[in-house]
Design an enzyme around this catalytic site. Structure first.
Site, PDB file in Angstrom:
ATOM      1  N   PHE A 152       0.871  -1.178   0.000  1.00 32.39           N
ATOM      2  CA  PHE A 152       0.000   0.000   0.000  1.00 32.39           C
ATOM      3  C   PHE A 152       0.904   1.223   0.000  1.00 32.39           C
ATOM      4  O   PHE A 152       1.596   1.494   0.979  1.00 32.39           O
ATOM      5  CB  PHE A 152      -0.852  -0.069   1.274  1.00 32.39           C
ATOM      6  CG  PHE A 152      -1.837   1.048   1.491  1.00 32.39           C
ATOM      7  CD1 PHE A 152      -3.098   0.997   0.928  1.00 32.39           C
ATOM      8  CD2 PHE A 152      -1.523   2.118   2.312  1.00 32.39           C
ATOM      9  CE1 PHE A 152      -4.025   1.993   1.175  1.00 32.39           C
ATOM     10  CE2 PHE A 152      -2.444   3.126   2.561  1.00 32.39           C
ATOM     11  CZ  PHE A 152      -3.706   3.061   1.988  1.00 32.39           C
ATOM     12  N   ASN A 176      -8.387   3.315   8.793  1.00 29.90           N
ATOM     13  CA  ASN A 176      -9.158   3.120  10.026  1.00 29.90           C
ATOM     14  C   ASN A 176      -9.272   1.645  10.367  1.00 29.90           C
ATOM     15  O   ASN A 176      -9.161   1.246  11.534  1.00 29.90           O
ATOM     16  CB  ASN A 176     -10.554   3.740   9.879  1.00 29.90           C
ATOM     17  CG  ASN A 176     -10.528   5.250   9.943  1.00 29.90           C
ATOM     18  OD1 ASN A 176      -9.674   5.847  10.599  1.00 29.90           O
ATOM     19  ND2 ASN A 176     -11.470   5.889   9.265  1.00 29.90           N
ATOM     20  N   GLY A 219      16.244  -9.762  33.687  1.00 29.63           N
ATOM     21  CA  GLY A 219      17.588  -9.376  34.114  1.00 29.63           C
ATOM     22  C   GLY A 219      18.589  -9.442  32.980  1.00 29.63           C
ATOM     23  O   GLY A 219      18.280  -9.084  31.839  1.00 29.63           O
ATOM     24  N   GLY A 220      19.767  -9.941  33.274  1.00 27.47           N
ATOM     25  CA  GLY A 220      20.850  -9.960  32.289  1.00 27.47           C
ATOM     26  C   GLY A 220      20.499 -10.698  31.015  1.00 27.47           C
ATOM     27  O   GLY A 220      20.807 -10.232  29.906  1.00 27.47           O
ATOM     28  N   GLU A 258       0.949   3.653  10.579  1.00 22.27           N
ATOM     29  CA  GLU A 258      -0.512   3.658  10.392  1.00 22.27           C
ATOM     30  C   GLU A 258      -1.208   4.611  11.359  1.00 22.27           C
ATOM     31  O   GLU A 258      -2.270   4.318  11.901  1.00 22.27           O
ATOM     32  CB  GLU A 258      -1.080   2.235  10.468  1.00 22.27           C
ATOM     33  CG  GLU A 258      -0.616   1.384   9.284  1.00 22.27           C
ATOM     34  CD  GLU A 258      -1.426   0.135   9.060  1.00 22.27           C
ATOM     35  OE1 GLU A 258      -2.652   0.185   9.277  1.00 22.27           O
ATOM     36  OE2 GLU A 258      -0.834  -0.882   8.656  1.00 22.27           O
ATOM     37  N   ASN A 267      -0.046  10.428  18.557  1.00 21.56           N
ATOM     38  CA  ASN A 267      -0.659  11.748  18.622  1.00 21.56           C
ATOM     39  C   ASN A 267      -1.832  11.875  17.650  1.00 21.56           C
ATOM     40  O   ASN A 267      -2.830  12.540  17.946  1.00 21.56           O
ATOM     41  CB  ASN A 267       0.381  12.837  18.326  1.00 21.56           C
ATOM     42  CG  ASN A 267       1.253  13.132  19.535  1.00 21.56           C
ATOM     43  OD1 ASN A 267       0.922  12.761  20.656  1.00 21.56           O
ATOM     44  ND2 ASN A 267       2.371  13.795  19.312  1.00 21.56           N
TER      45      ASN A 267
END
Length: 351
Positions: free
Chosen positions: A92, A209, A308-309, A332, A336
């Protein structure tokens, strides 16, 4: 795939074989003949393992499949859907370098030449373009008309006037191709116009949408995948003589994540339900995308911390989920933009 930034061709082939690439397309045209909810659940479940594969399937079913199904004529559908369901990836092409959130400021032109149109311009950040053999391209037939000149065209990947340019080297969803698409005197027939001339802006808004519900499903699956990869380890891992998962501070973190995932799932499924019923869903889609993209980023970050690590290493998939999550707040429709959309509906409710 993540390290090389390339989608495995065999995996794409399997997506076609499993029917993931034409979920809502009728079985007469080679699809699965299922509903939008089926596509959303598929996108969610794939994202639990790899959000890059999920967005490949998402774009094929939403941004590509929906407009062709809604506004494509019989000849266009019969030409393209059998291919899109079996072996052809679609993309698209709306965004450009100077038109992201302000998508209708696009500069790509479509000049009429008899019964043809000649497209010129450049598209940016186009998902699936690296593998695509089909492109829905938005171009303006007359910039003096403003957004009412924007028209959607169906372009075959074999057209000599279209080529894929630079592939972006991204932070996350690295095996999902994101490339520039260049149109250089790309000649298409007037029969390749999708819907009506000058209605491309309307089609883009409507399909985005619906596409936002797909991205919300991707982020939902990502959050669930991060938690799924984390819990067995922290239950097994012992520190100070007991399982990490038994420490109250850690429990608060994964309880919060699990609650947010469940809330996100309800938002996504509700927006999907409304879309299927033909009811207004734009506000709910924006809410779903906004919320899921935020909780996905939080879930992945917290899961890295709980591990953790090892969570900071590529030995575990959570660091990839963490990198993949950021895109949810960007593509998309940025967060905001979602907030702006939601605010408009909320304000209207009280006026």
């Amino acid at each position: 795939m993540d390290k090389k930034g390339i989608m495995c061709p065999d995996l794409i082939k399997q997506c076609f074989e499993q029917g993931y690439m034409g979920i809502e397309v009728s079985d007469e045209l080679g699809g699965a003949g299922l509903k939008f909810m089926s596509a959303i659940i598929t996108i969610e479940e794939l994202a639990r393992i790899d959000p890059s594969v999920s967005v490949l399937v998402d774009v094929q079913n939403t941004l590509v499949g929906i407009p062709l199904r809604k506004w494509g004529n019989k000849a266009q559908q019969e030409k393209w859907f059998p291919r899109l369901c079996t072996d052809t990836v679609g993309s698209f092409c709306l965004s450009e370098w100077t038109s992201g959130s302000d998508a209708f400021a696009l500069k790509t032109t479509a000049k009429r030449d008899g019964k043809n149109f000649v497209l010129n311009g450049s598209k940016a950040w186009i998902t699936n373009s690296g593998e695509a053999g089909f492109f829905i391209v938005f171009a303006n037939i007359d910039h003096s008309l403003g957004y009412k000149g924007i028209t959607a065209f169906l372009v075959d990947g074999s057209n000599p006037g279209i080529r894929v340019g630079k592939r972006e080297d991204k932070l996350g969803i690295r095996s999902s191709s994101t490339c520039e698409v260049i149109l250089d005197n790309c000649v298409v027939s007037e029969e390749d116009v999708l819907g009506e001339v000058g209605k491309g802006y309307k089609y883009a808004i409507e399909v985005l949408n619906e596409g936002r519900i797909g991205i919300a499903a991707q982020m939902l699956g990502l959050a669930q995948g991060a938690l799924d990869a984390t819990m067995p380890y922290i239950i097994q891992r012992q520190q100070f003589g007991k399982s990490i998962a038994s420490f109250q501070g850690v429990q608060f973190d994964y309880a919060q994540i699990a609650t947010e995932i469940q809330a996100a799932r309800l938002l996504v499924y509700n927006a999907t339900r409304l879309q299927e019923a033909g009811l207004p869903f734009v506000k709910e889609a924006a809410m779903a995308k906004l919320f899921t993209s935020n909780i996905a980023a939080n879930a992945a970050s917290k899961c890295v911390e709980m591990l953790g690590g090892v969570g900071f290493t590529k030995e575990f998939p959570v660091e990839k989920f963490y990198r993949d999550s950021k895109i949810g707040q960007i593509y998309e429709g940025t967060s905001n933009i979602q907030l702006q959309t939601i605010a408009g509906f909320v304000k209207k409710d009280y006026e």
